[in-house]
Design an enzyme around this catalytic site. Structure first.
Site, mmCIF file in Angstrom:
data_model
loop_
_atom_site.group_PDB
_atom_site.id
_atom_site.type_symbol
_atom_site.label_atom_id
_atom_site.label_comp_id
_atom_site.label_asym_id
_atom_site.label_seq_id
_atom_site.Cartn_x
_atom_site.Cartn_y
_atom_site.Cartn_z
ATOM 1 N N LYS A 87 0.859 -1.192 0.000
ATOM 2 C CA LYS A 87 0.000 0.000 0.000
ATOM 3 C C LYS A 87 0.894 1.240 0.000
ATOM 4 O O LYS A 87 1.763 1.386 0.865
ATOM 5 C CB LYS A 87 -0.898 -0.045 1.238
ATOM 6 C CG LYS A 87 -2.147 0.780 1.143
ATOM 7 C CD LYS A 87 -3.023 0.474 2.345
ATOM 8 C CE LYS A 87 -4.314 1.243 2.326
ATOM 9 N NZ LYS A 87 -5.063 1.056 3.582
HETATM 10 O O1 G3P Z 1 -9.290 2.167 4.433
HETATM 11 C C1 G3P Z 1 -8.965 3.451 4.896
HETATM 12 C C2 G3P Z 1 -9.518 3.608 6.251
HETATM 13 O O2 G3P Z 1 -8.814 2.867 7.192
HETATM 14 C C3 G3P Z 1 -9.702 5.003 6.698
HETATM 15 O O3 G3P Z 1 -10.901 5.000 7.350
HETATM 16 O O4 G3P Z 1 -12.612 5.782 8.875
HETATM 17 O O5 G3P Z 1 -10.195 6.367 9.264
HETATM 18 O O6 G3P Z 1 -11.459 7.421 7.408
HETATM 19 P P1 G3P Z 1 -11.300 6.217 8.285
#
Ligand code: G3P
Length: 218
Positions: A87
């Site tokens: 990633k």
């Molecule tokens: O896949 C990306 C994710 O981990 C981010 O999610 O909820 O932190 O915006 P969030």
């Protein structure tokens, strides 16, 4: 649409696997920190444990932000298991690294994507997956799903092979909208997936079936 789980929590990954819907796993440095996984060796070991649970693709994020560092880290990560996907952040050095990984047969997930322009660049570099962050776009009162739709349209017109992986997905509605707007994969917490189960008419209907059965058989 494939279902990935967005966590580094081994119990949740196992639970999603047992539910029979797990196609892969995504992680990021914040999710690893949340599980208390620190230090290079522990991080690499943890990825190995995740890859022992699932044969689906497992995204492991690099910490370096320069080309040479990303390539070195990515090579180490990709040696952990065949299903590791490196990633890489959507920055200039990241695009160079994605091109290098692509040319060397290593799968990639381009992360922190917030625009169609970035999506085109990642596809040009040959990214295996592209991660537009839906929830974080919604957080600033833009519409994350419009971005998924735009990217799906552009990729179809241009014939790009990069898979659209809707990320920062936080609710059952996000999952449904991602499917409707052309995402190839959705990644989210297990709670968003199990939230898809819920409907009051299902609960009412089941209670009635069981009550009728009990009455008829008593
Ligand atoms: O896949 C990306 C994710 O981990 C981010 O999610 O909820 O932190 O915006 P969030």
């Amino acid at each position: 649409m494939q279902f990935f789980i967005d966590t580094a929590n081994l119990d949740q990954i196992q639970e999603a696997k047992e539910l029979g819907i797990l196609d892969g796993v995504t992680t990021n440095p914040s999710l690893m920190a949340k599980e208390g996984i620190t230090g290079t060796d522990n991080v690499l070991n943890h990825y190995k444990k995740i890859c022992d649970i699932t044969t689906g693709d497992v995204s492991a994020e690099v910490i370096s932000t320069d080309f040479a560092g990303m390539v070195e880290e990515g090579k180490r990560l990709s040696e952990i298991a065949d299903n590791i996907v490196v990633k890489v952040p959507m920055i200039k050095e990241g695009i160079k690294a994605i091109r290098w990984f692509t040319d060397n047969g290593i799968s990639t997930n381009c992360t922190l994507v917030f625009s169609a322009g970035q999506a085109i660049l990642a596809a040009k570099a040959g990214a295996t997956y592209l991660s537009p962050f839906i929830g974080r776009i919604d957080d600033i009162t833009w519409d994350g799903m419009t971005l998924i739709k735009d990217i799906a349209e552009i990729y179809a017109i241009q014939g790009y092979m990069t898979n659209i992986l809707a990320a920062s997905v936080r609710s059952p509605l996000h999952i449904v909208q991602a499917a409707k707007n052309g995402a190839d994969v959705v990644t989210c917490p297990l709670s968003a997936i199990t939230g898809l189960l819920n409907h009051p008419l299902t609960d009412i209907g089941l209670a009635k079936f069981l009550a009728d059965h009990k009455k008829a058989n008593s």
